[in-house]
Structures are given as C-alpha cells and as structure tokens.
Design an enzyme around this catalytic site. Sequence first.
Site, short mmCIF file in Angstrom:
data_model
loop_
_atom_site.label_atom_id
_atom_site.label_comp_id
_atom_site.label_asym_id
_atom_site.label_seq_id
_atom_site.Cartn_x
_atom_site.Cartn_y
_atom_site.Cartn_z
N LYS A 132 1.03 -1.43 0.14
CA LYS A 132 -0.34 -0.56 0.10
C LYS A 132 0.42 1.57 0.13
O LYS A 132 1.84 0.79 0.44
CB LYS A 132 -0.81 -0.28 1.02
CG LYS A 132 -2.11 0.77 1.02
CD LYS A 132 -3.03 0.14 0.70
CE LYS A 132 -4.56 0.71 0.29
NZ LYS A 132 -5.42 0.05 -0.32
N ASP A 172 -7.00 4.43 -4.28
CA ASP A 172 -7.51 3.68 -3.13
C ASP A 172 -8.63 5.76 -2.76
O ASP A 172 -8.81 6.64 -3.57
CB ASP A 172 -6.62 3.66 -2.17
CG ASP A 172 -7.74 3.05 -0.70
OD1 ASP A 172 -7.56 2.35 -0.85
OD2 ASP A 172 -7.12 4.41 0.54
N1 GLU Z 1 -7.49 -0.11 -2.77
C1 GLU Z 1 -8.26 -1.06 -2.54
C2 GLU Z 1 -8.20 -2.03 -1.64
O1 GLU Z 1 -8.19 -1.40 -0.79
C3 GLU Z 1 -7.50 -1.39 -4.05
C4 GLU Z 1 -6.57 -2.02 -4.89
C5 GLU Z 1 -6.08 -2.58 -5.86
O2 GLU Z 1 -7.00 -2.48 -6.47
O3 GLU Z 1 -4.70 -2.11 -5.79
O4 GLU Z 1 -8.07 -2.90 -1.96
#
Ligand code: GLU
Length: 452
Positions: A132, A172
């Site tokens: 992340k 996100d």
């Molecule tokens: N931010 C999204 C999550 O919390 C998607 C992450 C992604 O698609 O890599 O899962």
Amino acid sequence: MTTRTDQQTVLGDILAGIERRNPAQPEFLQAVHEVLETLGPVLAARPEFADSGLVERLCEPERQIVFRVPWQDDRGRVRVNRGFRVEFNSALGPYKGGLRFHASVDLGVVKFLGFEQIFKNALTGLGIGGGKGGSDFDPHGRSDAEVMRFCQSFMTELYRHIGEHTDVPAGDIGVGGREIGYLFGQYRRITNRWEAGVLTGKGAGWGGSLIRPEATGYGNVLFAAAMLRERGEDLEGQSAVVSGSGNVAIHTIEKLWALGANPVTCSDSSGYVVDEKGVDLELLRQIKEVERGRVDAYAARRGASARFVPGGSVWDVPADVALPSATQNELDENAAATLIRNGVKAVSEGANMPTTPAAVQAFRGAGVAFGPGKAANAGGVAVSALEMAQNHARTAWPARRVEDELTRIMNDIHATCHETAARYGAPGDYVTGANIAGFERVADAMLAQGLI
Ligand code: GLU
C-alpha cells in the site's frame, strides 16, 4: 501438544513486542490486533507456523519506502508532502495495493492498509502479494494542474520501486482515474516503456479493465447478498444505509438498486443525506463525479424526499443492511448499538476497517452477519488482478466476462470464509474465517519458500 490457550499467550507476547516497536501507529496496531486475536486455533492445529516465527515475520513489512514529494501550487508556492510505499508481503505474487492521497495518511495508516491487503489479496486466490502507499497530499480543492504536478513528482521517486513483476499500485481514497492517468503518463515518460501492468485502475481506452471502477462496490453488495442467502434471506426488498459518496459508495448504491434493494443514504465528512425515495444515482454522480461537489448539494437539488443532516451520524438511519464505505473507524460502538436497536441484519465493509473493534464485538454478540473488509471489499483488488492478466495477454475482456468472474470470486471468498470459520470452531464468524483462510494461504507459501 500446544493448546489454543497456549497459543493465545504466545500471540499476546508477540503483540506486546509489536506494540513496543511501532509506537504512535494506532491504526496499524488495531489491524494487527484484530488478526492476531483470531489466529489461536490455527496455530494450535499447525504448530509448524508458530515454530517458524511466521506471525512475527508477517507483521514486519518486507520493505518500507518514505520519500519527499516537492511540487509547486498554482500561485508558484513550493509545497512539500511525504510519499509512502510499504511493500508488505510478496510470498504470493508482486506487491499489490492502492495509493491513498488524504491529509490523514502517515506511515501507520499505510502499514495498516498494507497489512490488511496481504490477507485480502490472498483471499482472492489470484496470486498477488500485499502492499500500500500514498501521501498526506489532499487533492480536494486543488486544480487539475496542481494534481498533475503532484502526481508527476510523486511518480518521479516511486517509479524506481515498482514494476509489473515487482509492485503494482492502484487507486484508493483520493486516487481515481484522473490521478492514475497522470501517474501512468509520468512512469511511461521516465522509463520509456509501455508497461501497462505497472498500475491498475487505468482508463478503458489505454489498458484499463472494464468493471474495475465498479468492482469494490459491486463486490461488497454481492458479499452482503451471500451472507443474507446463507441465513435464508434475500437482499431484494431490503433497505440499506450506505456511508461515503466516493467510488465505493456510488457503485454500492448502483448494485443495491440492481439487486432490488433500497439504498437510502450517502454521506461525506460534512454530514449525511437521507432520501426516503432512495438515492438518485444520476444526481449523486453528477454532483460527485462531474462537479466534484459535496452531498449537501444533493439534498438541495433532489426535492422533498431528501434531507441533509449536517454533522450527524448516518448510522442513526434505520435499515436492514449497513454498508460502511467511507473510511477507517467510521462506525463505533454507539453507532453499532443504534443499528442493532433498529434491527440491522447484516453489515458489510466496503471501506478498509470502517468498524471499530468494540462495534465488531457488538455485532457478533447480537448475531448480526458481519462481513469484514478484507473479504467483503476484495472485489476491487480482484478485478485489478484481472486487469493485470489482461495486460499480460495484451487483450481486453468484455464487461460481462469481468463481472461474471467478479461474482464467482466474491461467492468463492464468502464460501471460503464461511467454511474456514466453521472448521475452526467459530461458525458464522466471517472475521475469524477471513483472517485464518488468508493467513493459511500466505503462511503456507512462506513456509515453502524458506526463511524469508
Ligand atoms: N485500494 C483498493 C483496496 O483497498 C484496491 C487496491 C488495488 O486495486 O490494488 O483493496
């Protein structure tokens, strides 16, 4: 022979060590605590996990990158933000997870999100590790040109750490199609590579997958429907309270309508809207996606059926199903008590960790079906993995194919969590089911790959 109680003591010691080493990271500690307190049964059944220090290894990111992001605002003033990428675990595949641009982002928030992502991504069964990133930059009120300059500066550092086989960021909170476009453009300029699979959430005309924007919200509604089905109920005809008004909330509302439910709310940090006739999706999208406005404008333009409650709690609105889709810790024990009093049957997390530990406890105690985010909102990252698959094959699937896959994956995650919870003595407890099922997949891979 170790018992569950022995294992809970061992886990308690591990947790105390993690707390000592990570002060001032309350969200990360909350996320770790919530996982560790459910792992006793699996460590008792699989002593090889405890013997090889797997829990300690899992809780320490493989790599943490923190960097300066200098940029110039429209008045020519120099601004400095902080950028992050936490590459948490790559036992199952390249690091995968979104970027969050929000004033509240710090290392602890990124670590909590990255930690959750490991288990969520494992549950999809699609071969993606957990990571992340993000920044304390807040895109609200910034011009397109400022957002572009920020994204270009952010990528000027990030590009050296990512790659389609290494680490694949996505969106996100605060990072949508516009930001992914600017980030991708800068990556391409710096590297001179058309490497579509380095980012997901791209536009459909340049390597993006159809249904990716919809996937988190759609997937969460599918998960809620599966939980209700398990109890002999149907989502059709149920009223639903939804928080948030971003990408996840909008597509949650869309899918609720499509499955015959009645979504009656949305919200932002200024308050919430309750609409007796159900939320008018077209109007909400116009205000949020086209005008980038606030939800009070919705109530002002919708007419008599809707009212805006400034500063109030959306969870005061009675409903059969609750879908928190805004941000972490937005639903506390008081809100849970109100929802339970009003007869809520199911709660499914569209956001990451929106429900506080005390509120989760209250739902469990009251027998409310509770879908934790790492299972319920895994649809977004699952379709990101499908976007990567399409990019590798240099092809684009029709929307129908992606949506069928999403439905299959969500039903599969539901079944896995349900079955795992029952197997480990916690029938109906999706929190335990999701944590143990995700943990087992990552732990088995780490064990097989040696001391990594
Ligand atoms: N931010 C999204 C999550 O919390 C998607 C992450 C992604 O698609 O890599 O899962």
